[in-house]
Enzyme design. Structure first.
Site, PDB file in Angstrom:
ATOM      1  N   GLU A  38     -48.955  86.725  14.693  1.00 10.09           N
ATOM      2  CA  GLU A  38     -48.053  87.684  15.341  1.00 10.09           C
ATOM      3  C   GLU A  38     -47.789  87.293  16.791  1.00 10.09           C
ATOM      4  O   GLU A  38     -46.676  87.481  17.288  1.00 10.09           O
ATOM      5  CB  GLU A  38     -48.640  89.098  15.240  1.00 10.09           C
ATOM      6  CG  GLU A  38     -48.634  89.611  13.805  1.00 10.09           C
ATOM      7  CD  GLU A  38     -49.222  91.008  13.644  1.00 10.09           C
ATOM      8  OE1 GLU A  38     -49.203  91.514  12.509  1.00 10.09           O
ATOM      9  OE2 GLU A  38     -49.701  91.587  14.648  1.00 10.09           O
TER      10      GLU A  38
ATOM     11  N   ASN B 165     -44.795 105.838  15.303  1.00  6.97           N
ATOM     12  CA  ASN B 165     -46.145 106.064  15.831  1.00  6.97           C
ATOM     13  C   ASN B 165     -46.468 105.226  17.066  1.00  6.97           C
ATOM     14  O   ASN B 165     -47.617 104.912  17.328  1.00  6.97           O
ATOM     15  CB  ASN B 165     -47.179 105.885  14.718  1.00  6.97           C
ATOM     16  CG  ASN B 165     -47.124 104.512  14.091  1.00  6.97           C
ATOM     17  OD1 ASN B 165     -46.402 103.650  14.554  1.00  6.97           O
ATOM     18  ND2 ASN B 165     -47.914 104.303  13.037  1.00  6.97           N
TER      19      ASN B 165
ATOM     20  N   LYS C 296     -43.398 100.671  20.507  1.00  8.35           N
ATOM     21  CA  LYS C 296     -42.291 100.837  19.561  1.00  8.35           C
ATOM     22  C   LYS C 296     -41.136 101.679  20.133  1.00  8.35           C
ATOM     23  O   LYS C 296     -41.292 102.328  21.168  1.00  8.35           O
ATOM     24  CB  LYS C 296     -42.841 101.495  18.282  1.00  8.35           C
ATOM     25  CG  LYS C 296     -43.826 100.611  17.505  1.00  8.35           C
ATOM     26  CD  LYS C 296     -44.238 101.285  16.193  1.00  8.35           C
ATOM     27  CE  LYS C 296     -45.186 100.405  15.385  1.00  8.35           C
ATOM     28  NZ  LYS C 296     -45.570 101.067  14.099  1.00  8.35           N
TER      29      LYS C 296
ATOM     30  N   HIS D 156     -47.800  99.175  17.728  1.00 14.60           N
ATOM     31  CA  HIS D 156     -48.323  98.274  16.695  1.00 14.60           C
ATOM     32  C   HIS D 156     -49.473  97.485  17.302  1.00 14.60           C
ATOM     33  O   HIS D 156     -49.429  97.139  18.488  1.00 14.60           O
ATOM     34  CB  HIS D 156     -47.249  97.280  16.235  1.00 14.60           C
ATOM     35  CG  HIS D 156     -47.819  96.136  15.435  1.00 14.60           C
ATOM     36  ND1 HIS D 156     -48.061  96.249  14.087  1.00 14.60           N
ATOM     37  CD2 HIS D 156     -48.261  94.907  15.814  1.00 14.60           C
ATOM     38  CE1 HIS D 156     -48.613  95.106  13.659  1.00 14.60           C
ATOM     39  NE2 HIS D 156     -48.745  94.278  14.692  1.00 14.60           N
TER      40      HIS D 156
ATOM     41  N   TYR E 188     -42.533  92.414   9.624  1.00 17.10           N
ATOM     42  CA  TYR E 188     -43.263  93.360   8.770  1.00 17.10           C
ATOM     43  C   TYR E 188     -43.190  92.973   7.290  1.00 17.10           C
ATOM     44  O   TYR E 188     -43.347  93.826   6.420  1.00 17.10           O
ATOM     45  CB  TYR E 188     -42.712  94.773   8.966  1.00 17.10           C
ATOM     46  CG  TYR E 188     -43.369  95.557  10.091  1.00 17.10           C
ATOM     47  CD1 TYR E 188     -44.740  95.806  10.090  1.00 17.10           C
ATOM     48  CD2 TYR E 188     -42.626  96.092  11.143  1.00 17.10           C
ATOM     49  CE1 TYR E 188     -45.355  96.550  11.095  1.00 17.10           C
ATOM     50  CE2 TYR E 188     -43.233  96.832  12.157  1.00 17.10           C
ATOM     51  CZ  TYR E 188     -44.601  97.057  12.120  1.00 17.10           C
ATOM     52  OH  TYR E 188     -45.204  97.792  13.115  1.00 17.10           O
TER      53      TYR E 188
HETATM   54  P1  DAT Z   1     -50.722 100.242  11.335  1.00 19.53           P
HETATM   55  O1  DAT Z   1     -49.455 100.256  12.173  1.00 19.53           O
HETATM   56  O2  DAT Z   1     -51.701 101.314  11.782  1.00 19.53           O
HETATM   57  O3  DAT Z   1     -51.358  98.878  11.242  1.00 19.53           O
HETATM   58  P2  DAT Z   1     -49.785  99.829   8.596  1.00 19.53           P
HETATM   59  O4  DAT Z   1     -49.959  98.359   8.845  1.00 19.53           O
HETATM   60  O5  DAT Z   1     -50.429 100.416   7.385  1.00 19.53           O
HETATM   61  O6  DAT Z   1     -50.303 100.696   9.858  1.00 19.53           O
HETATM   62  O7  DAT Z   1     -48.244 100.185   8.520  1.00 19.53           O
HETATM   63  C1  DAT Z   1     -47.305  99.580   9.396  1.00 19.53           C
HETATM   64  C2  DAT Z   1     -46.327 100.610   9.869  1.00 19.53           C
HETATM   65  O8  DAT Z   1     -45.566 101.103   8.763  1.00 19.53           O
HETATM   66  C3  DAT Z   1     -46.947 101.871  10.478  1.00 19.53           C
HETATM   67  O9  DAT Z   1     -47.336 101.695  11.829  1.00 19.53           O
HETATM   68  C4  DAT Z   1     -45.861 102.851  10.322  1.00 19.53           C
HETATM   69  C5  DAT Z   1     -45.264 102.485   8.967  1.00 19.53           C
HETATM   70  N1  DAT Z   1     -45.888 103.283   7.884  1.00 19.53           N
HETATM   71  C6  DAT Z   1     -47.129 103.087   7.348  1.00 19.53           C
HETATM   72  N2  DAT Z   1     -47.398 104.005   6.397  1.00 19.53           N
HETATM   73  C7  DAT Z   1     -46.282 104.796   6.341  1.00 19.53           C
HETATM   74  C8  DAT Z   1     -45.903 105.946   5.569  1.00 19.53           C
HETATM   75  N3  DAT Z   1     -46.737 106.461   4.652  1.00 19.53           N
HETATM   76  N4  DAT Z   1     -44.700 106.500   5.801  1.00 19.53           N
HETATM   77  C9  DAT Z   1     -43.837 105.978   6.715  1.00 19.53           C
HETATM   78  N5  DAT Z   1     -44.117 104.909   7.473  1.00 19.53           N
HETATM   79  C10 DAT Z   1     -45.317 104.324   7.295  1.00 19.53           C
HETATM   80 MG    MG Z   2     -50.762  97.150  10.319  1.00 19.26          MG
END
Ligand code: DAT
Ligand code: MG
Length: 140
Positions: A128, A114, A11, A117, A51
């Site tokens: 994807e 973070n 990212k 992905h 997303y």
């Molecule tokens: P992952 O990337 O571990 O699969 P996810 O699919 O739940 O996590 O969420 C996708 C992305 O969205 C994540 O990498 C970062 C963002 N995100 C998730 N929860 C968040 C939050 N509480 N606040 C801000 N960004 C968030």
């Molecule tokens: Mg995810």
């Protein structure tokens, strides 16, 4: 466990800090092979499409802005149980909860920024991967 492919994205927070090689080393050390890779800059609309499953979440707009803010490196990783193995190497979504040694524990800046992905299941991995790559671009 069968050989699988999963979609990975390095990212913007990580490309900005020149961490692509260090993150790729984590994948390779875990036995994942990078069988396709390219550096691209997403538009906010493309990030939103990728997303879209999170469209109703409060962080969606911020997430799409972030993903379009700098280049990303999109990749296909291949290996035994690659989908789960990659999620292990990535660590928990919130770096505060990520196990030490994982990419997110080491490099992520926040829950939103973070560093990586990874696809979460075989169906999403297939969708994807085809979002970013033609079959001809994946060389196992
Ligand atoms: P992952 O990337 O571990 O699969 P996810 O699919 O739940 O996590 O969420 C996708 C992305 O969205 C994540 O990498 C970062 C963002 N995100 C998730 N929860 C968040 C939050 N509480 N606040 C801000 N960004 C968030
Ligand atoms: Mg995810």
């Amino acid at each position: 466990m069968a050989t699988e492919r999963t979609l990975s994205i390095i990212k913007p927070d990580a490309t900005r800090r020149n961490l692509t090689g260090k993150i790729n080393a984590k994948f390779e050390d875990a036995g994942l092979r990078i069988v396709a890779q390219k550096r691209i800059q997403l538009t906010k609309a493309q990030a939103g499409e990728f997303y879209k499953v999170h469209a109703e979440r409060p962080f969606y707009d911020e997430l799409c802005e972030f993903m379009a803010s700098e280049p990303v490196v999109v990749q296909v990783l291949e290996g035994e149980g690659a989908i789960a193995k990659n999620r292990e190497v990535m660590g928990a979504t919130n770096p505060a909860d990520a196990d030490s040694g994982t990419i997110r524990a080491e490099f992520a800046e926040s829950v939103g920024e973070n560093s990586v992905h990874g696809s979460d299941a075989p169906e999403t991995a297939k969708d994807e991967i085809s979002f970013f790559f033609a079959d001809l671009e994946i060389v196992g």
